[in-house]
Design a protein around this motif. Structure first.
Motif, PDB file in Angstrom:
ATOM      1  N   VAL A 191       0.844  -1.201   0.000  1.00 56.38           N
ATOM      2  CA  VAL A 191       0.000   0.000   0.000  1.00 56.38           C
ATOM      3  C   VAL A 191       0.877   1.248   0.000  1.00 56.38           C
ATOM      4  N   GLU A 192       1.872   1.253   0.864  1.00 57.19           N
ATOM      5  CA  GLU A 192       2.769   2.409   0.971  1.00 57.19           C
ATOM      6  C   GLU A 192       3.560   2.614  -0.317  1.00 57.19           C
ATOM      7  N   LYS A 193       4.092   1.550  -0.855  1.00 52.67           N
ATOM      8  CA  LYS A 193       4.934   1.643  -2.052  1.00 52.67           C
ATOM      9  C   LYS A 193       4.129   2.037  -3.296  1.00 52.67           C
ATOM     10  N   LEU A 194       2.920   1.475  -3.430  1.00 51.69           N
ATOM     11  CA  LEU A 194       2.129   1.706  -4.637  1.00 51.69           C
ATOM     12  C   LEU A 194       1.222   2.926  -4.534  1.00 51.69           C
ATOM     13  N   GLY A 195       0.989   3.408  -3.307  1.00 48.79           N
ATOM     14  CA  GLY A 195       0.103   4.550  -3.133  1.00 48.79           C
ATOM     15  C   GLY A 195      -1.346   4.218  -3.452  1.00 48.79           C
ATOM     16  N   ALA A 196      -1.723   2.985  -3.229  1.00 46.89           N
ATOM     17  CA  ALA A 196      -3.097   2.534  -3.493  1.00 46.89           C
ATOM     18  C   ALA A 196      -3.774   2.213  -2.169  1.00 46.89           C
TER      19      ALA A 196
END
Length: 99
Positions: A43-48
């Motif tokens: 979630v943090e890495k993809l911004g989703a």
């Protein structure tokens, strides 16, 4: 790969490509190629959003692309097979060449 219609052996490949057909799933596979990750890390890495990432992980898990293992209260996901990471990397590279 032989048969009456001549393409029965491609069914598994078609299922794999369908599982990889969403851009976010390609990004998840690319991220997991670097090593196992928990949902919150993706979630943090993809911004989703977390529900979106979880939904796409469920599709990838159902297709046999990723597997999860319990890590305390979380589940860590990893690729089942490194070949999938190469397929995604090649597809992303090819798409970049077309522009």
């Amino acid at each position: 790969m032989t048969g009456e219609s001549g393409y029965e052996g491609y069914e598994g490949a078609g299922e794999l490509l369908r599982a990889l057909s969403a851009p976010i799933r390609l990004a998840i596979v690319s991220e997991l190629a670097q090593g196992e990750r928990c949902v919150h890390e993706l979630v943090e890495k993809l911004g989703a959003a977390q529900p979106l990432v979880s939904q796409h992980l469920r599709v990838l898990r159902g297709a046999g692309v990723v597997r999860g293992s319990r890590r305390g209260r979380e589940i860590a996901y990893e690729l089942v097979d490194e070949h999938v990471a190469h397929i995604v990397a090649d597809a992303v590279s090819h798409a970049g060449e077309a522009s």
